[in-house]
Design an enzyme around this catalytic site. Structure first.
Site, short mmCIF file in Angstrom:
data_model
loop_
_atom_site.label_atom_id
_atom_site.label_comp_id
_atom_site.label_asym_id
_atom_site.label_seq_id
_atom_site.Cartn_x
_atom_site.Cartn_y
_atom_site.Cartn_z
N LEU A 172 -2.73 -1.22 8.66
CA LEU A 172 -3.88 -0.55 8.01
C LEU A 172 -4.26 -0.88 6.61
O LEU A 172 -5.31 -0.83 6.13
CB LEU A 172 -3.88 0.97 8.18
CG LEU A 172 -3.56 1.78 9.51
CD1 LEU A 172 -3.56 2.90 9.47
CD2 LEU A 172 -5.16 1.44 10.23
N GLY A 173 -3.20 -1.16 5.90
CA GLY A 173 -3.35 -1.47 4.60
C GLY A 173 -2.02 -1.79 3.70
O GLY A 173 -1.02 -1.46 4.27
N HIS A 174 -2.27 -2.24 2.63
CA HIS A 174 -1.05 -2.42 1.78
C HIS A 174 -1.11 -1.86 0.40
O HIS A 174 -2.35 -2.32 -0.21
CB HIS A 174 -0.57 -3.86 1.75
CG HIS A 174 0.76 -4.06 1.12
ND1 HIS A 174 1.94 -4.20 1.82
CD2 HIS A 174 0.88 -4.96 0.01
CE1 HIS A 174 3.12 -4.63 1.00
NE2 HIS A 174 2.34 -5.00 -0.07
N GLY A 175 -0.25 -1.22 0.00
CA GLY A 175 -0.58 -0.60 -1.38
C GLY A 175 0.69 -1.04 -2.29
O GLY A 175 1.46 -2.19 -1.89
N ASN A 176 0.83 -0.31 -3.41
CA ASN A 176 1.88 -0.62 -4.29
C ASN A 176 3.14 -0.18 -3.94
O ASN A 176 3.45 0.88 -4.12
CB ASN A 176 1.46 -0.30 -5.65
CG ASN A 176 0.23 -0.60 -6.28
OD1 ASN A 176 0.22 -1.95 -6.44
ND2 ASN A 176 -0.70 0.28 -6.47
N THR A 179 3.42 -0.52 3.00
CA THR A 179 2.77 -0.91 3.98
C THR A 179 2.30 0.20 5.02
O THR A 179 3.24 0.82 5.55
CB THR A 179 3.21 -2.16 4.55
OG1 THR A 179 3.58 -3.05 3.93
CG2 THR A 179 2.16 -2.80 5.64
N LYS A 195 3.60 4.99 6.87
CA LYS A 195 3.78 4.32 5.54
C LYS A 195 5.29 3.88 5.47
O LYS A 195 6.11 4.70 5.34
CB LYS A 195 3.43 5.01 4.59
CG LYS A 195 3.28 4.33 3.16
CD LYS A 195 2.62 5.14 1.94
CE LYS A 195 2.25 4.45 0.63
NZ LYS A 195 1.51 4.99 -0.04
N ASP A 283 -1.46 11.00 -8.06
CA ASP A 283 -2.29 9.73 -7.92
C ASP A 283 -3.64 9.82 -7.33
O ASP A 283 -3.90 9.23 -6.18
CB ASP A 283 -1.34 8.98 -7.02
CG ASP A 283 -1.36 7.56 -6.91
OD1 ASP A 283 -2.14 6.87 -7.77
OD2 ASP A 283 -0.77 6.77 -6.16
P1 ATP Z 1 -0.80 2.91 -3.83
O1 ATP Z 1 0.38 2.36 -3.17
O2 ATP Z 1 -0.93 3.06 -5.18
O3 ATP Z 1 -1.21 4.53 -3.29
P2 ATP Z 1 -3.04 2.34 -1.72
O4 ATP Z 1 -3.23 3.87 -1.63
O5 ATP Z 1 -4.10 1.49 -1.70
O6 ATP Z 1 -2.25 2.17 -3.17
P3 ATP Z 1 -1.46 2.77 0.59
O7 ATP Z 1 -1.22 4.12 0.11
O8 ATP Z 1 0.08 2.04 0.85
O9 ATP Z 1 -2.04 2.09 -0.80
O10 ATP Z 1 -2.48 2.62 1.60
C1 ATP Z 1 -2.78 1.36 2.00
C2 ATP Z 1 -3.99 1.66 2.97
O11 ATP Z 1 -3.65 2.29 4.20
C3 ATP Z 1 -5.10 2.74 2.32
O12 ATP Z 1 -5.90 1.66 1.38
C4 ATP Z 1 -5.73 3.04 3.47
O13 ATP Z 1 -6.88 2.28 3.72
C5 ATP Z 1 -4.74 2.86 4.64
N1 ATP Z 1 -4.06 4.24 5.10
C6 ATP Z 1 -3.21 5.00 4.36
N2 ATP Z 1 -3.00 5.97 4.94
C7 ATP Z 1 -3.75 6.43 6.09
C8 ATP Z 1 -4.19 7.13 7.14
N3 ATP Z 1 -3.38 8.24 7.07
N4 ATP Z 1 -4.89 6.94 8.02
C9 ATP Z 1 -5.74 5.76 7.91
N5 ATP Z 1 -5.46 4.88 7.00
C10 ATP Z 1 -4.48 4.95 5.97
MG MG Z 2 -2.17 5.45 -0.98
#
Ligand code: ATP
Ligand code: MG
Length: 450
Positions: A172-176, A179, A195, A283
């Site tokens: 769905l995505g990758h953050g800091n 994944t 996550k 955050d």
């Molecule tokens: P950070 O790591 O700084 O919080 P971030 O929020 O962009 O940065 P993640 O928290 O890893 O990174 O989330 C990555 C992506 O995954 C998000 O931007 C979102 O699009 C998706 N995501 C996260 N949680 C969910 C969820 N519960 N349902 C659907 N999509 C999600």
């Molecule tokens: Mg996040």
């Protein structure tokens, strides 16, 4: 024979047992560290927690021919444990693995569903968080009793998810640091978001993180993402939460004010709820605000575990562009710092670009500290009055006051005219906008060749 029973009893004591509670929403397994210290009332309290609408006054177990035997007192509980102990002994004697002790709550009314996630719990904790019997033995009898019933209550009311019960689907995505995957939970028969954060830390630290995450079980608000479970496998932690089919707000482009107003109401309510639990989000940013096609808006990724935040921060160095000036300068952090982040997030969502044009957020929200110095030095940006309502402009301006004390306090936030105006419970507006945006996005994706 008596000697065998006695040695089996002490085996049960050092290894613990698993009690399987048969409820209408499924089996709930729970390890009990110290069966000899378990009492009838504690077990009953745990069952009632799982079935709050039912009047459970007793429970039953089955004897070797399948007859049900009722347990209503400590003595009857002891008899059941003694019977179970014999069964375990026989199973071991025949080279079989012992079955959990099955009990059947006797409910007066139709049992309610407290295990709202429909999750079945695993019979044993993950090996990394497993306890050694000697450690369990060294505890005082009182504390091990307390732990057993607390553990039971926690597990019964929330359920757990195991790695092998998950079918991973897409990323769905990758953050800091982590994944996020969409996954299907086989036992709960539902889609969840997982996550996964790689962490090279000691087992002690893992345990500390797990215990810090326990507060998430207590979070129960329609504006906060539902937490299902967390577990460590090897050097990574997986955190399972509710899946939001609209994803996060950072990928939506210039949200109209009447939609943003309803989203802001949900975000303020979510934060007010967290603050009431003495949790600071720490955050707040568009990627941590999730939406779904039902028009719900929920907050995620709030920092309940200091150890988890610290462990991630060791790998990912940088400062969050949504942080309040006082935080960038290393001063004290409080509720007001969350309020700043609300202001800057909603300003970005309204404009469709980050409010400080000199800050280029190309990848993620973490930046070198010196690039964010302008947030500390300059006057905060203001929304262009002609394009947005006065109430909205005022709301953002108030949230983004440089001095933390001048920003609205939680109650004032809820009472702000912009929030009051859109606090009408109209989820349809958000729902229609999410659905339309998802359709537009789909239409813009390159068509696959047949
Ligand atoms: P950070 O790591 O700084 O919080 P971030 O929020 O962009 O940065 P993640 O928290 O890893 O990174 O989330 C990555 C992506 O995954 C998000 O931007 C979102 O699009 C998706 N995501 C996260 N949680 C969910 C969820 N519960 N349902 C659907 N999509 C999600
Ligand atoms: Mg996040």
């Amino acid at each position: 024979m008596l000697l065998l029973v006695l040695s089996n009893l002490s085996n049960m004591e050092s290894e613990g047992i698993v009690i399987r509670i048969k409820t209408p929403v499924g089996d709930m397994d729970s390890p009990v560290d110290s069966p000899s210290h378990l009492n009838f009332n504690d077990l009953l309290a745990a069952i009632r927690d799982a079935m709050p609408e039912a009047t459970v006054t007793a429970f039953e177990y089955e004897d070797e021919v399948g007859d049900r035997i009722t347990v209503r007192s400590d003595d009857e509980l002891k008899a059941m444990l003694s019977y179970y102990c014999n069964t375990v002994m026989e199973q071991r004697f025949n080279g079989l693995l012992p079955e959990p002790l099955q009990i059947f709550p006797r409910a007066g009314k139709t049992p309610g569903i407290r295990n709202i996630h429909g999750l079945k719990v695993n019979t044993r904790p993950e090996s990394s968080s497993g306890r050694s019997s000697s450690a369990a033995d060294s505890r005082s009898s009182d504390s091990s009793l307390k732990k057993s019933s607390a553990e039971l209550k926690k597990i019964l009311t929330n359920g757990q998810i195991n790695e092998h019960d998950l079918q991973y689907q897409e990323q769905l995505g990758h953050g800091n640091g982590g994944t996020v995957y969409k996954a299907y939970h086989l036992l709960g028969k539902r889609i969840v978001a997982v996550k996964v954060i790689p962490l090279d830390i000691t087992v002690e630290l893992q345990k500390q993180i797990m215990s810090e995450l326990e507060i998430l079980y207590k979070c129960d608000s329609p504006y906060i993402i539902k937490f299902y479970s967390a577990f460590f496998v090897e050097n990574r932690i997986s955190i399972c939460t509710e899946f939001m089919d609209g994803g996060s707000l950072d990928v939506y482009w210039r949200i109209p004010e009447h939609v943003l107003g309803r989203i802001a109401v949900a975000v303020v309510k979510g934060l007010t709820y967290l603050w009431s639990l003495k949790i600071l989000h720490r955050d707040v940013k568009p990627s941590n605000m999730l939406v779904n096609t039902r028009g719900q808006v929920k907050l995620c990724d709030f920092g309940v575990s200091t150890q988890l935040v610290n462990s991630i921060a060791k790998t990912y160095v940088g400062t969050n562009a949504y942080m309040a000036p006082e935080r960038i300068s290393g001063e004290q952090y409080g509720i007001h710092s969350d309020v700043w982040s609300v202001g800057i997030s909603f300003m970005e969502l309204a404009l469709g670009s980050f409010p400080y044009p000199q800050i280029q957020k190309n990848q993620g929200s973490l930046m070198p500290l010196q690039l964010l110095q302008c947030i500390v030095d300059e006057d905060p940006p203001v929304l262009p009055v002609g394009q947005f309502s006065e109430k909205f402009v005022h709301f953002i301006t108030q949230c983004m006051r440089k001095l933390p004390k001048e920003r609205p306090a939680p109650n004032n936030l809820m009472d702000h005219p912009f929030i009051v105006q859109y606090n009408d419970g109209n989820t349809e507006v958000v729902s229609m906008w999410v659905c339309r945006s998802l359709e537009d996005r789909k239409a813009q994706q390159p068509q696959r060749l047949m």
